[in-house]
Design an enzyme around this catalytic site. Sequence first.
Site, PDB file in Angstrom:
ATOM      1  N   ARG A 151     -42.342  -7.484 -39.109  1.00 40.84           N
ATOM      2  CA  ARG A 151     -41.629  -8.589 -38.434  1.00 40.84           C
ATOM      3  C   ARG A 151     -40.309  -8.136 -37.801  1.00 40.84           C
ATOM      4  O   ARG A 151     -39.449  -8.944 -37.513  1.00 40.84           O
ATOM      5  CB  ARG A 151     -41.361  -9.766 -39.382  1.00 40.84           C
ATOM      6  N   SER A 226     -44.880 -19.598 -41.113  1.00 41.23           N
ATOM      7  CA  SER A 226     -44.165 -19.111 -42.296  1.00 41.23           C
ATOM      8  C   SER A 226     -42.665 -19.256 -42.047  1.00 41.23           C
ATOM      9  O   SER A 226     -42.149 -18.705 -41.082  1.00 41.23           O
ATOM     10  CB  SER A 226     -44.468 -17.638 -42.538  1.00 41.23           C
ATOM     11  N   GLU A 320     -37.798 -16.498 -41.315  1.00 43.27           N
ATOM     12  CA  GLU A 320     -38.539 -15.791 -40.258  1.00 43.27           C
ATOM     13  C   GLU A 320     -38.239 -16.318 -38.850  1.00 43.27           C
ATOM     14  O   GLU A 320     -37.936 -15.535 -37.963  1.00 43.27           O
ATOM     15  CB  GLU A 320     -40.044 -15.840 -40.538  1.00 43.27           C
TER      16      GLU A 320
END
Length: 326
Positions: A151, A226, A320
Site C-alpha cells: 500500500r 478497508s 488507509e
Amino acid sequence: MRLGGPARFVVSVRRPEEVAEAYQFAEEQGLPTWALGGGANTIGRDEGFPGVVILNELKGVEIVREVGDAVQVKWMGGEVWDDAVAWACERDYTGIEALSLIPGTVGAAPVQNIGAYGQEVGQVLVSVEAYDRRERRMCMLRRDEMGLGYRRTRFNTGADAGRFYIVSVTLELKRGQMQPPFYNSLQRYIDEHQETDLSPAGVRRMVCAIREAKLPDPRKEASAGSFFKNVIVPAEQVAEMEARGIPVRRLEDGRGKINSGWLIEACGLKGQRLHGFRVSEQAALVLINESATSYLELTMARAEIVGTVEAKFGVRLEQEPVEMIA
Ligand SMILES: Cc1cc2nc3c(=O)[nH]c(=O)nc-3n(C[C@H](O)[C@H](O)[C@H](O)COP(=O)(O)OP(=O)(O)OC[C@H]3O[C@@H](n4cnc5c(N)ncnc54)[C@H](O)[C@@H]3O)c2cc1C
C-alpha cells in the site's frame, strides 16, 4: 465515505495534453490541486477543497506488445479498474483476476499498489506514463522506479508523493492461470464449493462472490473499503506477537503481517456503532457511514477504534484512505 464539502473547481481531463493545461490553470489561479479518480479511497473534509480537483476521464485500451504467452496492455488512467480486470479475464489473461471488483480507476491502481486475494497490481506493472508536476512534462516510469511496497509507493509516500499525475498504465499479463498456494479465503471458497475452474474468469467469479458476501456494496453503503491498513511487524517482533495469541502471517522477507480486522474484532468492535459509523459485521476493517454528516464524527469513531486496539494489543492502526487536504 459520503463526507466532505465542495471543491472550488473541478477540471475533467479527457486528453493527455489537458493534464498539463489543468495544472497550468491552477498555477495561474494560485490554487492547490488534487488528482482524483473514482474517489473510492479519498475522504473529503467538511470545509471542502479550496483548489482545483483534476478528474481523470482519460479513456482507452490498447495492446502494445505480444510475445509468446505474454501481452502488454496499456489502459488510460480514467478507465474503470474492474472493466480492465473483466477485459483481461474475458481474454484468458492471468495477473489481475484476484483484483476483481476493487472500485476506482486504472490510474489510481498503482498509487497505493492495490492488492487483494494474493495479487498486487505491482506484480504485473510494466510502466506508467505520467505528467511530472516538478519537471512540467510527460514522463515514463518503469516498475523499478515506483518504490512498490504494501500500500506504499513513490506516488503516495515520501518526497515524490503527489508529484506524478498518472495518465496511462501498462501491465504485462500472461495466458494461463493463478498458481497455488492461494490466499486463505480464496482456498476456503475453492474447497467449500469444490471449484475446479481456476481460469482467470473462474477466479474472477469466485473473488466477486467472496467480495459480494463480505464487503459492503459502495453503491448502497458508503465506505472507503478497508479503513485501516494491515499491520506489518519487523521479523524480531513476530514471535512475541504469536506468543500473545495474535495470528501473524510470515512474509517472504521474514516480517510479519497482522490482519487489522482480526485485532478490531478481538476488541469486540465488530458490528459496533460509533458516532454515525458502523464497524462492518462482515469485515471488521471496513467502516460504514450510516448517518454521519461531518468529518469530526469520523475522527471520533477512528480515535475510539485506534485507541481500543492500541490499549489491548500495543499495536497502532494506520488509516488507509487518503484525506483531501490542500
Ligand atoms: C468497497 C471498497 C473496497 C475496496 N477494496 C480494496 C481492495 O481490496 N484492495 C485495495 O488495494 N483497495 C481497495 N479499496 C480502495 C480503492 O478501491 C483503491 O484505492 C482504488 O485504487 C481507488 O481508486 P480511485 O480511482 O477511486 O482513487 P481515488 O480515491 O480517486 O484516489 C486515491 C489516491 O490516488 C490519487 N490518484 C487518483 N488518480 C490519480 C492519478 N491519475 N494520478 C496520480 N494520483 C492519482 C489520489 O490523489 C488519491 O491520493 C476499496 C475501496 C472500497 C470503497
